[in-house]
Design a protein around this motif. Structure first.
Motif, mmCIF file in Angstrom:
data_model
loop_
_atom_site.group_PDB
_atom_site.id
_atom_site.type_symbol
_atom_site.label_atom_id
_atom_site.label_comp_id
_atom_site.label_asym_id
_atom_site.label_seq_id
_atom_site.Cartn_x
_atom_site.Cartn_y
_atom_site.Cartn_z
ATOM 1 N N HIS A 173 -6.179 2.922 1.484
ATOM 2 C CA HIS A 173 -7.135 1.845 1.724
ATOM 3 C C HIS A 173 -8.224 1.788 0.642
ATOM 4 O O HIS A 173 -8.755 0.720 0.351
ATOM 5 C CB HIS A 173 -7.791 2.011 3.095
ATOM 6 C CG HIS A 173 -6.835 1.854 4.239
ATOM 7 N ND1 HIS A 173 -5.954 2.842 4.612
ATOM 8 C CD2 HIS A 173 -6.608 0.816 5.070
ATOM 9 C CE1 HIS A 173 -5.233 2.423 5.634
ATOM 10 N NE2 HIS A 173 -5.603 1.197 5.939
ATOM 11 N N GLU A 176 -14.301 -5.351 1.670
ATOM 12 C CA GLU A 176 -13.281 -6.149 0.993
ATOM 13 C C GLU A 176 -11.918 -5.467 1.058
ATOM 14 O O GLU A 176 -10.890 -6.123 1.306
ATOM 15 C CB GLU A 176 -13.677 -6.382 -0.466
ATOM 16 C CG GLU A 176 -12.809 -7.394 -1.192
ATOM 17 C CD GLU A 176 -12.865 -8.785 -0.576
ATOM 18 O OE1 GLU A 176 -11.839 -9.478 -0.646
ATOM 19 O OE2 GLU A 176 -13.916 -9.160 -0.010
ATOM 20 N N GLU A 177 -11.885 -4.158 0.839
ATOM 21 C CA GLU A 177 -10.625 -3.416 0.902
ATOM 22 C C GLU A 177 -10.073 -3.424 2.321
ATOM 23 O O GLU A 177 -8.868 -3.615 2.537
ATOM 24 C CB GLU A 177 -10.845 -1.982 0.416
ATOM 25 C CG GLU A 177 -11.100 -1.881 -1.080
ATOM 26 C CD GLU A 177 -11.572 -0.505 -1.523
ATOM 27 O OE1 GLU A 177 -11.285 -0.123 -2.665
ATOM 28 O OE2 GLU A 177 -12.243 0.185 -0.727
ATOM 29 N N GLN A 188 0.827 -1.210 0.000
ATOM 30 C CA GLN A 188 0.000 0.000 0.000
ATOM 31 C C GLN A 188 0.865 1.265 0.000
ATOM 32 O O GLN A 188 0.532 2.251 -0.659
ATOM 33 C CB GLN A 188 -0.929 0.001 1.219
ATOM 34 C CG GLN A 188 -2.079 -0.979 1.113
ATOM 35 C CD GLN A 188 -1.713 -2.351 1.650
ATOM 36 O OE1 GLN A 188 -0.540 -2.673 1.841
ATOM 37 N NE2 GLN A 188 -2.722 -3.174 1.899
ATOM 38 N N ARG A 196 -9.910 -12.792 8.759
ATOM 39 C CA ARG A 196 -11.098 -12.333 8.037
ATOM 40 C C ARG A 196 -12.241 -12.047 9.001
ATOM 41 O O ARG A 196 -12.958 -11.059 8.862
ATOM 42 C CB ARG A 196 -11.523 -13.388 7.018
ATOM 43 C CG ARG A 196 -10.629 -13.444 5.791
ATOM 44 C CD ARG A 196 -11.048 -14.559 4.852
ATOM 45 N NE ARG A 196 -10.227 -14.566 3.649
ATOM 46 C CZ ARG A 196 -10.249 -15.540 2.748
ATOM 47 N NH1 ARG A 196 -11.034 -16.591 2.924
ATOM 48 N NH2 ARG A 196 -9.472 -15.478 1.676
ATOM 49 N N ARG A 255 -10.736 -5.569 4.657
ATOM 50 C CA ARG A 255 -10.376 -6.937 5.022
ATOM 51 C C ARG A 255 -8.966 -7.277 4.534
ATOM 52 O O ARG A 255 -8.190 -7.910 5.258
ATOM 53 C CB ARG A 255 -11.382 -7.912 4.424
ATOM 54 C CG ARG A 255 -11.061 -9.367 4.751
ATOM 55 C CD ARG A 255 -11.961 -10.304 3.957
ATOM 56 N NE ARG A 255 -13.297 -10.344 4.515
ATOM 57 C CZ ARG A 255 -14.375 -10.651 3.805
ATOM 58 N NH1 ARG A 255 -14.266 -10.896 2.511
ATOM 59 N NH2 ARG A 255 -15.552 -10.696 4.378
ATOM 60 N N LYS A 256 -8.635 -6.866 3.316
ATOM 61 C CA LYS A 256 -7.318 -7.175 2.766
ATOM 62 C C LYS A 256 -6.203 -6.602 3.629
ATOM 63 O O LYS A 256 -5.185 -7.255 3.880
ATOM 64 C CB LYS A 256 -7.198 -6.621 1.336
ATOM 65 C CG LYS A 256 -7.953 -7.432 0.297
ATOM 66 C CD LYS A 256 -7.796 -6.826 -1.078
ATOM 67 C CE LYS A 256 -8.567 -7.632 -2.116
ATOM 68 N NZ LYS A 256 -8.467 -7.018 -3.469
ATOM 69 N N GLU A 294 -6.120 -8.486 6.995
ATOM 70 C CA GLU A 294 -5.565 -9.824 6.781
ATOM 71 C C GLU A 294 -4.043 -9.776 6.671
ATOM 72 O O GLU A 294 -3.337 -10.605 7.255
ATOM 73 C CB GLU A 294 -6.147 -10.430 5.509
ATOM 74 C CG GLU A 294 -7.566 -10.948 5.663
ATOM 75 C CD GLU A 294 -8.122 -11.447 4.341
ATOM 76 O OE1 GLU A 294 -7.347 -11.539 3.370
ATOM 77 O OE2 GLU A 294 -9.322 -11.739 4.283
ATOM 78 N N GLU A 295 -3.541 -8.789 5.929
ATOM 79 C CA GLU A 295 -2.099 -8.665 5.781
ATOM 80 C C GLU A 295 -1.434 -8.373 7.112
ATOM 81 O O GLU A 295 -0.410 -8.946 7.463
ATOM 82 C CB GLU A 295 -1.751 -7.579 4.762
ATOM 83 C CG GLU A 295 -1.972 -8.002 3.328
ATOM 84 C CD GLU A 295 -1.358 -7.022 2.345
ATOM 85 O OE1 GLU A 295 -0.252 -6.533 2.613
ATOM 86 O OE2 GLU A 295 -1.985 -6.741 1.319
ATOM 87 N N THR A 320 -8.631 1.407 -2.511
ATOM 88 C CA THR A 320 -7.793 0.992 -3.633
ATOM 89 C C THR A 320 -8.449 1.136 -5.001
ATOM 90 O O THR A 320 -7.752 1.194 -6.020
ATOM 91 C CB THR A 320 -7.345 -0.477 -3.444
ATOM 92 O OG1 THR A 320 -8.508 -1.297 -3.275
ATOM 93 C CG2 THR A 320 -6.454 -0.618 -2.225
#
Length: 218
Positions: A123, A134-135, A62, A156, A137-138, A141-142, A125
């Motif tokens: 964030h 979804e954004e 990011q 998640r 969450r990514k 998650e990372e 994206t």
């Protein structure tokens, strides 16, 4: 030689007005840019990907993409560059510039808003003006899965729960059957209200080998 130096100094004055960096800071960052680019006039994602200081950063991707995001240039454009020159590099670095002793309260508010917008863009994206589940969450998650403390499914679940909490904070009167499309910038500002930004997004000017960036998430 003299004319070329005069043009360079004039250009640096313009960059100083645009970014708020001093002439001395711009010269340091020019050396850093030349080191990253290998003497080229532009840098690519690969150049930034090789920075050792970013190697273990969980949001490395990011941060790198932020340098090529046209939204961070304050010109109203949307999209991404394939490569950037020194001016674009400097504009992105200006988001990490701390306020000086001469910075007024109005300027501090503007700088804070710019830093928040920069974080929001990282964030958001797909550039649609919202940070979707979804954004979000990514990113979560990372951050969590790379720590090795929990698995992907757990990461998640935490991301989903965090998004629901953000939704309820942003819209406390939200109906039970309402579909929350995502965090707007206005909601983002509310969520981070009171968070001190200067210690989390700053740049240190020591020498060409130790210019560092921080973009902490606490």
């Amino acid at each position: 030689m003299g004319a070329q130096q005069t043009r360079a100094e004039h250009n640096n004055h313009d960059l100083s007005d645009k970014t708020g960096f001093s002439m001395e800071q711009i010269k340091i960052l020019q050396k850093r840019f030349q080191k990253l680019s290998g003497g080229s006039e532009t840098i690519s994602r690969e150049n930034l990907n090789n920075i050792p200081a970013l190697a273990d950063n969980p949001i490395k991707k990011q941060i790198i993409e932020a340098f090529f995001d046209k939204r961070n240039q304050h010109n109203g454009e949307v999209g991404a560059y394939d490569q950037i020159g020194f001016e674009e590099f400097l504009m992105v670095m200006s988001h990490f510039r701390p306020p000086s002793l001469r910075t007024t309260e109005d300027e501090k508010k503007r700088l804070r808003k710019e830093k928040l917008r920069f974080l929001f863009n990282m964030h958001d994206t797909d550039s649609d003006g919202k940070i979707t589940l979804e954004e979000y969450r990514k990113v979560v998650e990372e951050l969590l899965s790379r720590s090795g403390a929990i698995g992907l499914d757990a990461a998640r679940a935490i991301a989903d729960a965090a998004m629901l909490e953000v939704a309820s904070t942003s819209m406390p009167d939200m109906p039970a059957d309402y579909f929350y499309e995502g965090i707007t910038f206005e909601h983002f500002e509310q969520i981070l209200n009171g968070l001190e930004m200067e210690s989390r997004m700053h740049i240190r000017f020591l020498d060409v080998n130790t210019v560092t960036m921080r973009c902490d998430r606490k």
